[in-house]
Design an enzyme around this catalytic site. Sequence first.
Site, short mmCIF file in Angstrom:
data_model
loop_
_atom_site.label_atom_id
_atom_site.label_comp_id
_atom_site.label_asym_id
_atom_site.label_seq_id
_atom_site.Cartn_x
_atom_site.Cartn_y
_atom_site.Cartn_z
N HIS A 84 106.39 65.90 8.56
CA HIS A 84 105.22 66.58 9.10
C HIS A 84 104.86 66.11 10.50
CE1 HIS A 84 101.33 68.78 8.69
NE2 HIS A 84 102.06 69.49 7.86
N ASP A 145 92.92 65.98 5.81
CA ASP A 145 92.56 67.36 5.47
C ASP A 145 93.66 68.05 4.68
OD1 ASP A 145 90.11 67.15 6.75
OD2 ASP A 145 90.87 67.88 8.66
N GLU A 259 82.69 67.04 9.27
CA GLU A 259 83.66 67.45 10.28
C GLU A 259 83.07 68.59 11.10
OE1 GLU A 259 87.71 68.23 9.38
OE2 GLU A 259 88.06 66.33 8.33
#
Length: 512
Positions: A84, A145, A259
Amino acid sequence: MVTGQLRHMPAGGLPHDLFALGIASNIRIDRNSTAMASSDFGRIVEAAPEAILHPATPSDIAALIRFSASSPAPFPVSPRGQGHSVRGQSLAPGGVVVDMPALGRGQHSRINVSADYVDAGGEQLWIDVLRATLEQDLAPRVWTDYLRITVGGTLSNAGIGGQAFRHGPQIANVQELDVVTGTGDVVTCSREKRSDLFFAALGGLGQFGVITRARITLEQAPKRVRWVRLAYSDVAMFTRDQELLISKRASEARFDYVEGQVQLNMTLTEGPKSTPFFSEADIYRLAGLASQSGSAAIYIMEVAMYYNDTTASYVDKKLEKVLEQLSFVPGFVFTKDVTYVQFLDRVREEEEVLRSAGLWDVPHPWLNLFIPQSRILDFDTGVIKGLLGGTNPVGVILMYPMNTAKWDDRMTAMAPLAGEDMFYTVGLLRSAVVASDLEILERENEAVLSFCDKEGIKCKQYLPHHKSEDGWKQHYGTRWSRIAELKAKFDPHAILSPGQRIFPSPHLLSDT
């Protein structure tokens, strides 16, 4: 044309004696195997390894690294979880990529839950850690997240999310590590035992060792979440309210997650007509707010309040009390009530939407920055309203603060820690959906960095990428000499994670 592409050693560059080791049966050199480890989520950098190791145990990784370290010409080794990274950080051109998920394919579970901590293999996905801990009504305190990434990968960076304002990043919630160093030693370390390696590996970008196990602090898990988004047209009010909520002054508010996002004008008017959170009617109202206010962007504060069966009756009153303190645009409150798992795994739904539209497996020229609190409004003026003001990117722009005191500066992750109580993370998480987009987004990223440099905004990159040693020296600042000392101690041959491009390696040629 792919930019920043890495070249590698010619085929057959690995020592033949490697295939006489006991781990040889777990090494693959066929093109299909190496091709799968030749790129990453970013889809910007490509570099083929010579081989893939599918380790059965951490000792297999140690054997590979020891062999490389003792070879006349050590070859690079890079662990790969879900790949990733976005700039080739998980690649091993001319060397061996370690397929970390192979560690979890054996018969024995590598997630073990105790009363106040969980031991998780570095290859484990956070979603699987969540499921295992919830069986005992427990959970880690801080989450990224996106949960389909590995424990070792995030801890090698920092691991940030909406709970970090209270508990610090994920690396601040680790009690112990098992690490395979660049000399092939298998070391158990903690704050009290081999602390130099412990603090080096946490946020160390894979430069000092491969994390094969982490002991992570747990807390009692809630059952449900009141998930709220609030709209602002004034960035000063938006940042003021965010800072209020993460400060001690608002301790009674007890939001468990804070956030924020930025919705550019063109995104609201020309982008998706609905999202997994906002309905078409919601998007229409937000676009109308942008038009009426004359703002170049709408700022969305995202907060969440956790609760259980015993506290469910108090949630509405508690939420109402907190909202009375805030200065969002009246009437622009959007709420959902979801399970704890649904909330933590919320990005999965967005991923499925993007996959179905063919917008997931595309280049992701992401830029993540930590911005000093004192300069966030300057950044907003120059970047959000200036450089990006007339754009309509596919993706998301994050903007939210964290408390500096929750970061341990003994760890190698870098944040703008100089004299300010808070700093902001700004994530330009954009996608290049057509070939021409990549060059445009890359130019915009460079313009953002140039703006910060010109204006004296002393930002730090998160998930950093620098093209030169000078760039890395600037990134680490006064810590550079210590970083170099740790590298010489734990990976003296510069074997590990060469895709980060921090230390010179004979196996990496210059950018093309």
